[in-house]
Design a protein around this motif. Sequence first.
Motif, PDB file in Angstrom:
ATOM      1  N   GLN A   1       0.819  -1.218   0.000  1.00  0.00           N
ATOM      2  CA  GLN A   1       0.000   0.000   0.000  1.00  0.00           C
ATOM      3  C   GLN A   1       0.849   1.263   0.000  1.00  0.00           C
ATOM      4  OE1 GLN A   1      -2.547  -0.939   3.381  1.00  0.00           O
ATOM      5  NE2 GLN A   1      -4.178  -1.626   2.008  1.00  0.00           N
TER       6      GLN A   1
ATOM      7  N   ASN B   1      -7.118  -0.143  -1.833  1.00  0.00           N
ATOM      8  CA  ASN B   1      -8.503  -0.333  -1.401  1.00  0.00           C
ATOM      9  C   ASN B   1      -8.695  -1.614  -0.600  1.00  0.00           C
ATOM     10  OD1 ASN B   1      -9.206   1.987  -2.834  1.00  0.00           O
ATOM     11  ND2 ASN B   1      -9.503   0.823  -4.709  1.00  0.00           N
ATOM     12  N   PHE B   2      -7.625  -2.389  -0.422  1.00  0.00           N
ATOM     13  CA  PHE B   2      -7.737  -3.645   0.325  1.00  0.00           C
ATOM     14  C   PHE B   2      -8.075  -3.325   1.770  1.00  0.00           C
ATOM     15  CE2 PHE B   2      -5.874  -7.131   2.834  1.00  0.00           C
ATOM     16  CZ  PHE B   2      -6.546  -8.206   2.278  1.00  0.00           C
ATOM     17  N   ARG B   3      -9.221  -3.834   2.236  1.00  0.00           N
ATOM     18  CA  ARG B   3      -9.713  -3.536   3.581  1.00  0.00           C
ATOM     19  C   ARG B   3      -9.360  -4.606   4.595  1.00  0.00           C
ATOM     20  NH1 ARG B   3     -14.472  -2.973   0.451  1.00  0.00           N
ATOM     21  NH2 ARG B   3     -15.189  -4.825   1.524  1.00  0.00           N
ATOM     22  N   GLY B   4      -8.933  -5.749   4.148  1.00  0.00           N
ATOM     23  CA  GLY B   4      -8.597  -6.816   5.075  1.00  0.00           C
ATOM     24  C   GLY B   4      -9.791  -7.623   5.539  1.00  0.00           C
ATOM     25  N   ASP B   5     -10.931  -7.521   4.829  1.00  0.00           N
ATOM     26  CA  ASP B   5     -12.100  -8.327   5.183  1.00  0.00           C
ATOM     27  C   ASP B   5     -11.801  -9.816   5.021  1.00  0.00           C
ATOM     28  OD1 ASP B   5     -13.434  -5.965   5.594  1.00  0.00           O
ATOM     29  OD2 ASP B   5     -14.466  -5.996   3.663  1.00  0.00           O
TER      30      ASP B   5
ATOM     31  N   TRP C   1      -8.233 -13.131  -0.981  1.00  0.00           N
ATOM     32  CA  TRP C   1      -8.458 -12.012  -1.893  1.00  0.00           C
ATOM     33  C   TRP C   1      -7.862 -12.321  -3.270  1.00  0.00           C
ATOM     34  CZ3 TRP C   1      -5.162  -7.408  -3.092  1.00  0.00           C
ATOM     35  CH2 TRP C   1      -5.891  -6.370  -3.669  1.00  0.00           C
TER      36      TRP C   1
END
Length: 190
Positions: free
Chosen positions: A11, A60-64, A70
């Motif tokens: 990031q 935009n990776f949120r770590g959900d 992913w």
Amino acid sequence: MHDEELILRLQRGDEWAFQLLVRRFRKKIFSIAFGITLDAEESQDIMQEVFLQVYRSIGNFRGDASLPTWLHRITVNQCLNWKRRWARRFKWLHLSADSSDDRSAAEPASVLPTPEMQMVNVQTGVQVDRALKLLPEQARTVFVLKELEGLSYEEIAAATGVKLGTVRSRLFHARRRLKEILEPLVEEQK
């Protein structure tokens, strides 16, 4: 390096982290893509598209989901996009552009004790590839992720965006259909 640290570095635009990501996941991504498309060249292209998409959207990776989940989801989506493009081009023929059964492009030659055994192995591989091509796309995707990639049902559900029960159902139908296709061939060889 743990995935969390790798994500943070990605990031921040760390080029070394991106190279590490590619080295760490390229074989897995290629394997998933090849299992779905059954085409080595297209799988290479899909793998490149996956990494390009990751590069563009890592911010935009949120770590959900975990990083591997992913990546699996992106790979499956790229494969499905590839399938849709082929379906639009050849509406009358919904098959892979790879009409040959040459597996050597995707797999290293196996080391077998005799030429006869090597021939049996190649023939078996060709039969399995043909059987996989006969599976519906959604069933093949789930089968590849479970049996070839070793993902759990939960990971498959996350990667494909379907419910857990749907994953189980598709896997059951894929296994049953493969058994129906391959059993006569096995009996024939006895």
